[in-house]
Design a protein around this motif. Structure first.
Motif, PDB file in Angstrom:
ATOM      1  N   ARG A 113       0.816  -1.211   0.000  1.00  0.00           N
ATOM      2  CA  ARG A 113       0.000   0.000   0.000  1.00  0.00           C
ATOM      3  C   ARG A 113       0.852   1.264   0.000  1.00  0.00           C
ATOM      4  N   SER A 114       0.208   2.358  -0.394  1.00  0.00           N
ATOM      5  CA  SER A 114       0.830   3.673  -0.353  1.00  0.00           C
ATOM      6  C   SER A 114       1.462   3.902   1.012  1.00  0.00           C
ATOM      7  N   GLY A 115       2.711   4.341   1.021  1.00  0.00           N
ATOM      8  CA  GLY A 115       3.379   4.630   2.290  1.00  0.00           C
ATOM      9  C   GLY A 115       4.128   3.454   2.869  1.00  0.00           C
ATOM     10  N   GLN A 116       3.918   2.261   2.321  1.00  0.00           N
ATOM     11  CA  GLN A 116       4.649   1.110   2.826  1.00  0.00           C
ATOM     12  C   GLN A 116       5.958   0.969   2.068  1.00  0.00           C
ATOM     13  N   PRO A 153      -0.733  -6.320  -6.220  1.00  0.00           N
ATOM     14  CA  PRO A 153      -0.477  -4.973  -6.733  1.00  0.00           C
ATOM     15  C   PRO A 153       0.371  -4.126  -5.785  1.00  0.00           C
ATOM     16  N   SER A 155       0.829  -0.160  -4.877  1.00  0.00           N
ATOM     17  CA  SER A 155       0.106   1.095  -5.063  1.00  0.00           C
ATOM     18  C   SER A 155       1.024   2.287  -5.303  1.00  0.00           C
ATOM     19  N   ASN A 156       0.430   3.329  -5.828  1.00  0.00           N
ATOM     20  CA  ASN A 156       1.115   4.612  -5.922  1.00  0.00           C
ATOM     21  C   ASN A 156       1.593   4.996  -4.521  1.00  0.00           C
ATOM     22  N   ARG A 170       2.377   0.216  -9.540  1.00  0.00           N
ATOM     23  CA  ARG A 170       2.111   1.655  -9.620  1.00  0.00           C
ATOM     24  C   ARG A 170       3.037   2.472  -8.727  1.00  0.00           C
ATOM     25  N   ARG A 178      -6.095   7.242  -2.899  1.00  0.00           N
ATOM     26  CA  ARG A 178      -4.725   7.069  -2.422  1.00  0.00           C
ATOM     27  C   ARG A 178      -4.669   7.071  -0.889  1.00  0.00           C
ATOM     28  N   ASP A 181      -5.796   3.857   0.452  1.00  0.00           N
ATOM     29  CA  ASP A 181      -4.738   2.882   0.260  1.00  0.00           C
ATOM     30  C   ASP A 181      -3.737   2.963   1.414  1.00  0.00           C
ATOM     31  N   ARG A 182      -3.430   4.195   1.798  1.00  0.00           N
ATOM     32  CA  ARG A 182      -2.488   4.402   2.902  1.00  0.00           C
ATOM     33  C   ARG A 182      -3.054   3.811   4.197  1.00  0.00           C
ATOM     34  N   LEU A 233      -5.196   1.410   4.448  1.00  0.00           N
ATOM     35  CA  LEU A 233      -5.160  -0.058   4.345  1.00  0.00           C
ATOM     36  C   LEU A 233      -3.787  -0.589   4.762  1.00  0.00           C
ATOM     37  N   ILE A 243      -7.713  -0.558  -7.958  1.00  0.00           N
ATOM     38  CA  ILE A 243      -6.569   0.055  -7.277  1.00  0.00           C
ATOM     39  C   ILE A 243      -6.476  -0.440  -5.826  1.00  0.00           C
ATOM     40  N   LEU A 244      -7.609  -0.492  -5.139  1.00  0.00           N
ATOM     41  CA  LEU A 244      -7.550  -0.835  -3.721  1.00  0.00           C
ATOM     42  C   LEU A 244      -7.524  -2.348  -3.485  1.00  0.00           C
TER      43      LEU A 244
END
Lengths: 220, 269
Positions: free
Chosen positions: A119-122, A136, A138-139, A156, B150, B153-154, B156, B201-202
């Motif tokens: 995930r974003s930030g990981q 996936p 993530s951005n 991404r 986004r 996503d963070r 998650l 995406i998620l």
């Protein structure tokens, strides 16, 4: 435009470790001199990390050791694996103390496999080896590997292969939408991405210092 | 076995409190003893959406600090006997929430309730972390918009790394995606991300889709959770969501534009 007065950048350098095992300062001085004289040009101004872990008590004062080493035209940068006594003396002499590099002890670097979305930030780091992601990315997520990176889900995020300088590392994406890809510090942004590889199976490698994309064959 | 469900999003203003209020009301209406907790210390909103703002005496932080007991702080809903609200404190900040304090209160609530709904504050700081820390399940509320996606996503990622379940390496927090403020016409015109885009995406299962609907604003302002308005599309969509949360299979509605609904909107229906 506002320009920052300082900028921190990452970098890794290979330095020699000088291990000292002598009993007295004179002994050190003598052997060091002999050694340096074999190739004075090579050793001139050479930065070294001092490993004092082999010295037996009573400990020689660090200041005398530094004087001896510097007297032989070497530049001590830091201590490694220093005992408590030397750590304190290092502080007084404004020398940093390094911990021994654990990586050196890793004989075998296993493959790191991630099967959940990143995930974003990981940030995922495969130390000393390859990284495989089956989900996936993530951005805003970051993959870092000392070896190569393989991503089977949509890619991404950002990928840094050959993080410790391995220029042979590659990145394999089955669906390339990465924000940034980098190999051994050479990077490429999605802004400059050739649209032919976008969302396609792609291999990324370094050739003559340039990031090169090529299509991966995919079964129909 | 009681369940702790966090309603979270990362980004603000996407519908967490609206969702918390409606899901809690929906579960309670189906006979499950439910409590909904406002974790947004300092920006107390849930009591307004639930229409109990004039009945707040003690709050969550009072209970954590031992200034009141749980019974004094819990507000019983006037419309549904099975529903209770634990309001946030308006005069403190998020630091008043301690991991031990929150844990003790949740432990007490588990003795009495089937469902504990935690309405998370926006952001990824302390307040949001406290709201998600003890969660068994998470409803990730998202709008069909890139920044919201986004941020979800963070969150998650946080659920997978910073929750109690992650720290103890238990079965991971069960994640559900709830897509709010969905407007099929704007998806068709390319202004909005589609359901499929967001789901791709998620990459977590969808629990519901709440259409953009004027009834939500009206419901918030009147202090009645929108699920009580079964004439409205948002109310019906929340009803579906609650049913799915309880394990029922229902087809996803309001995915495409409903001509009649649009006309109804025009004539104020």
């Amino acid at each position: 435009m506002h320009t920052p007065a300082i900028e921190f950048k990452g970098g890794s350098f290979t330095l020699s470790i000088l291990k000292l095992v002598g009993q007295t300062v004179d002994q050190l001085e003598q052997q060091l001199k002999q050694h340096v004289q074999k190739a004075p040009k090579l050793f001139s101004q050479m930065p070294v990390i001092l490993d004092l872990s082999g010295l037996q008590p009573p400990l020689m004062p660090l200041e005398q050791i530094l004087t001896t080493v510097r007297g032989n035209d070497l530049k001590p940068m830091a201590l490694i694996d220093a005992c408590e006594g030397y750590q304190q003396q290092a502080q007084e002499n404004a020398l940093p103390c390094l911990r021994p590099n654990r990586r050196a002890n890793i004989q075998h670097s296993p493959l790191k496999v991630i099967d959940r979305p990143v995930r974003s930030g990981q940030q995922i780091y495969a130390q000393g080896g390859d990284l495989v992601v089956l989900a996936p990315v993530s951005n805003g997520a970051e993959l870092v590997a000392d070896g190569s990176i393989h991503v089977y889900g949509a890619m991404r995020g950002r990928a840094f292969a050959g993080a410790t300088g391995n220029t042979d590392a590659r990145i394999f994406c089955h669906d390339l939408q990465a924000e940034l890809v980098a190999i051994a510090g050479h990077y490429h942004l999605s802004e400059h991405q050739d649209p032919t590889h976008w969302q396609k199976p792609t291999m990324i490698q370094l050739e003559h210092g340039r990031i090169l994309h090529s299509a991966l064959p995919c079964p129909q | 076995m009681s369940k702790i469900i966090v309603v979270t999003s990362g980004k603000g203003g996407v519908g967490k409190t609206t969702t918390s209020a409606s899901i809690a009301m929906g579960l309670a209406q189906k006979g499950h003893k439910t409590v909904v907790i406002d974790f947004d210390i300092g920006l107390r909103n849930l009591d307004l959406v639930m229409g109990c703002e004039r009945r707040v005496v003690y709050d969550f932080v009072n209970v954590i600090n031992g200034e009141a007991n749980l019974n004094q702080a819990l507000i019983k809903d006037k419309r549904c006997d099975a529903l209770y609200i634990l309001p946030a404190s308006q005069t403190r900040d998020k630091d008043a929430l301690t991991r031990e304090g929150v844990g003790q209160i949740l432990e007490q609530l588990k003795q009495r309730f089937d469902f504990i709904i935690c309405d998370s504050p926006a952001g990824i700081e302390h307040g949001a972390m406290m709201a998600l820390y003890y969660a068994d399940e998470a409803i990730v509320t998202t709008n069909p918009e890139v920044s919201s996606v986004r941020d979800s996503d963070r969150i998650l990622g946080m659920l997978q790394s910073r929750s109690l379940r992650a720290e103890r390496e238990l079965e991971p927090v069960k994640e559900h995606l709830l897509l709010c403020r969905y407007a099929p016409s704007r998806v068709d015109s390319g202004d909005m991300l589609s359901l499929d885009d967001v789901a791709e995406i998620l990459a977590i299962p969808m629990i519901g889709l709440i259409p953009e609907c004027g009834s939500v604003l009206k419901a918030s302002n009147s202090g009645n959770p929108v699920i009580l308005d079964q004439q409205s599309s948002a109310g019906q969509a929340y009803d579906d969501t609650v049913a799915r949360l309880l394990g029922e299979q229902r087809p996803m509605r309001f995915v495409t534009e409903d001509k009649k609904g649009w006309l109804q909107k025009l004539f104020g229906g």
